[in-house]
Scaffold this active site. Sequence first.
Site, short mmCIF file in Angstrom:
data_model
loop_
_atom_site.label_atom_id
_atom_site.label_comp_id
_atom_site.label_asym_id
_atom_site.label_seq_id
_atom_site.Cartn_x
_atom_site.Cartn_y
_atom_site.Cartn_z
N ASP A 64 4.12 -7.47 6.53
CA ASP A 64 3.92 -6.51 7.62
C ASP A 64 2.58 -5.81 7.56
O ASP A 64 2.17 -5.13 8.51
CB ASP A 64 5.07 -5.49 7.68
N HIS A 65 1.85 -5.98 6.45
CA HIS A 65 0.54 -5.34 6.30
C HIS A 65 -0.62 -6.32 6.37
O HIS A 65 -1.78 -5.89 6.39
CB HIS A 65 0.48 -4.57 4.98
N HIS A 276 4.64 4.43 9.22
CA HIS A 276 5.50 3.41 8.60
C HIS A 276 6.97 3.80 8.77
O HIS A 276 7.73 3.89 7.81
CB HIS A 276 5.15 3.23 7.12
#
Length: 315
Positions: A64-65, A276
């Site tokens: 996801d990063h 986040h």
Amino acid sequence: MKLTFLGTGAAVPTKYRSHPSVALKFDGEIFLFDCGENTQRQIIFTDVSPMKINNIFISHLHGDHILGIPGLLQSIAFQGRKKPLNIYGPPETKEMIKNMLKIGYHSIDYPINIHEASIESPEMIIASSNNSNGNNYEVYTFPVKHSVPSISYLFKQIKKPQMDIKKAETLGIEIGPDLKKLKDGFSIQLKNGKVITPKDVTIPPKKGYCIGYSGDTIPIDEFGKFLKYHGCNVLIHEATFDSSMQKNAVDTMHSTILDALDILEKSGARTLIATHISARYDDIMSFERDIVKFKEKNPEIEILIAEDFLEYVLK
């Protein structure tokens, strides 16, 4: 300086929150912190110029990063990029980028410089500038604790002293080579033998802005102390869960909003931007309850829950 939150979600995106990415606009450049899937499309809806991205800072190698990197690299190649791009990250970042570029076919022909930060060193300067305009920066890394090797970042604006022309004229220094030497940091000797140092004809610089970016992590007191030492103004800290899910946060090595507020206090920063946010939350009411309690004791502190496309200007 301006922060643009391109993605504020966590592992799973939602209709309203994309995968993590934050863009910092500083002195004509864009500094990108994390690059989750869909980052390049999020950029389209902002004033962030992808061609001005010269530095990408990756906190850790969870999908996801990082999964927005290949598409972004290809798109700026299509737009004719030739100048180098710097990518920073934890150990194994080089291997990750190498493997990404092996997938399919691409036309990336600009230099990509990859820099890996140690997760053993308490802190290190991983990037810096030395521009003649006096508006420079340093980027520090600090190891944090997540389920995989992870680092946080601190972006520090460095302002150079400004020349005091009137003071220089009083000392008999005219605009010319001698004044330039002093501006460049060198001492000069006058005809009468007197030595003039740069400090003699400069005005001390105002303190620059300092921004902390936690990446994914459990709350770490040492991180807060590190931020305070450097004079952090704005803290961007993950807050995946509300305070009712403390056990989930511990099990997954993430932070709750209360954890983020605790690190905010330790950092001395005046602004917290929490990001986040887990996909389980349709709204942020459960976060706001803890924020309201915190604000009752600390009314001067600014606290924001980031949303996609939030812009925050540091004036």
